[in-house]
Design a protein around this motif. Structure first.
Motif, PDB file in Angstrom:
ATOM      1  N   ARG A  94       5.302   4.119   0.339  1.00 46.74           N
ATOM      2  CA  ARG A  94       6.713   3.723   0.286  1.00 46.74           C
ATOM      3  C   ARG A  94       7.404   3.985   1.608  1.00 46.74           C
ATOM      4  O   ARG A  94       8.189   3.167   2.092  1.00 46.74           O
ATOM      5  CB  ARG A  94       7.430   4.479  -0.825  1.00 46.74           C
ATOM      6  CG  ARG A  94       7.075   4.027  -2.200  1.00 46.74           C
ATOM      7  CD  ARG A  94       7.820   4.824  -3.227  1.00 46.74           C
ATOM      8  NE  ARG A  94       7.402   4.477  -4.570  1.00 46.74           N
ATOM      9  CZ  ARG A  94       7.719   5.157  -5.648  1.00 46.74           C
ATOM     10  NH1 ARG A  94       8.459   6.237  -5.541  1.00 46.74           N
ATOM     11  NH2 ARG A  94       7.301   4.768  -6.826  1.00 46.74           N
ATOM     12  N   THR A 105      -0.990   8.131  -0.073  1.00 45.34           N
ATOM     13  CA  THR A 105      -0.425   8.327  -1.397  1.00 45.34           C
ATOM     14  C   THR A 105       0.688   7.310  -1.622  1.00 45.34           C
ATOM     15  O   THR A 105       1.098   6.602  -0.698  1.00 45.34           O
ATOM     16  CB  THR A 105       0.136   9.752  -1.535  1.00 45.34           C
ATOM     17  OG1 THR A 105       1.184   9.923  -0.581  1.00 45.34           O
ATOM     18  CG2 THR A 105      -0.947  10.792  -1.320  1.00 45.34           C
ATOM     19  N   GLN A 106       1.168   7.256  -2.839  1.00 41.93           N
ATOM     20  CA  GLN A 106       2.236   6.310  -3.161  1.00 41.93           C
ATOM     21  C   GLN A 106       3.504   6.656  -2.374  1.00 41.93           C
ATOM     22  O   GLN A 106       4.208   5.763  -1.900  1.00 41.93           O
ATOM     23  CB  GLN A 106       2.520   6.329  -4.657  1.00 41.93           C
ATOM     24  CG  GLN A 106       3.506   5.273  -5.083  1.00 41.93           C
ATOM     25  CD  GLN A 106       3.692   5.242  -6.592  1.00 41.93           C
ATOM     26  OE1 GLN A 106       3.203   6.108  -7.308  1.00 41.93           O
ATOM     27  NE2 GLN A 106       4.402   4.257  -7.067  1.00 41.93           N
ATOM     28  N   LYS A 107       3.757   7.940  -2.202  1.00 38.90           N
ATOM     29  CA  LYS A 107       4.942   8.362  -1.452  1.00 38.90           C
ATOM     30  C   LYS A 107       4.845   7.937   0.014  1.00 38.90           C
ATOM     31  O   LYS A 107       5.809   7.436   0.591  1.00 38.90           O
ATOM     32  CB  LYS A 107       5.077   9.881  -1.558  1.00 38.90           C
ATOM     33  CG  LYS A 107       6.322  10.434  -0.948  1.00 38.90           C
ATOM     34  CD  LYS A 107       6.406  11.935  -1.180  1.00 38.90           C
ATOM     35  CE  LYS A 107       7.663  12.509  -0.578  1.00 38.90           C
ATOM     36  NZ  LYS A 107       7.753  13.958  -0.781  1.00 38.90           N
ATOM     37  N   ARG A 108       3.679   8.120   0.606  1.00 38.83           N
ATOM     38  CA  ARG A 108       3.492   7.706   1.998  1.00 38.83           C
ATOM     39  C   ARG A 108       3.533   6.191   2.143  1.00 38.83           C
ATOM     40  O   ARG A 108       4.022   5.669   3.143  1.00 38.83           O
ATOM     41  CB  ARG A 108       2.174   8.250   2.537  1.00 38.83           C
ATOM     42  CG  ARG A 108       2.212   9.733   2.776  1.00 38.83           C
ATOM     43  CD  ARG A 108       0.934  10.220   3.377  1.00 38.83           C
ATOM     44  NE  ARG A 108       0.972  11.657   3.538  1.00 38.83           N
ATOM     45  CZ  ARG A 108      -0.087  12.400   3.701  1.00 38.83           C
ATOM     46  NH1 ARG A 108      -1.281  11.862   3.732  1.00 38.83           N
ATOM     47  NH2 ARG A 108       0.038  13.697   3.842  1.00 38.83           N
TER      48      ARG A 108
END
Length: 94
Positions: free
Chosen positions: A16, A11-14
């Motif tokens: 980052r 995901t985008q959070k991971r």
């Protein structure tokens, strides 16, 4: 096409988080290559001492925000504390 379990999807959070950790490791490798005394106990102790006040303020502000208290400005609080400590040290003769 093989479907990955949901927990393994990037995901985008991971992404980052992985980029941040990668850059952190890269900086450690660069600084240890440039300076031979980077991984000495004296230098690590110095870095921890320098980071301690910011860490203490961050923990305190986290508790204030979690409990729904007033959102205090971290910078203003740090400046006020530094000024009070400097005045106490100056006038106490230490």
């Amino acid at each position: 096409m093989i479907k990955r379990p949901k927990k393994w999807r990037l995901t985008q959070k991971r992404a980052r988080l992985l980029i941040t950790l990668g850059l952190f490791v890269l900086l450690i490798l660069v600084f240890s290559g440039v300076n031979d005394s980077f991984f000495t106990s004296k230098n690590i102790n110095l870095m921890l001492r320098e980071a301690a006040p910011v860490g203490i303020i961050a923990v305190g502000m986290t508790f204030v925000i979690i409990t729904g208290g007033i959102d205090l400005s971290v910078g203003s609080t740090l400046a006020l504390t530094a000024m009070l400590c400097a005045n106490m040290l100056r006038y106490s003769g230490i």
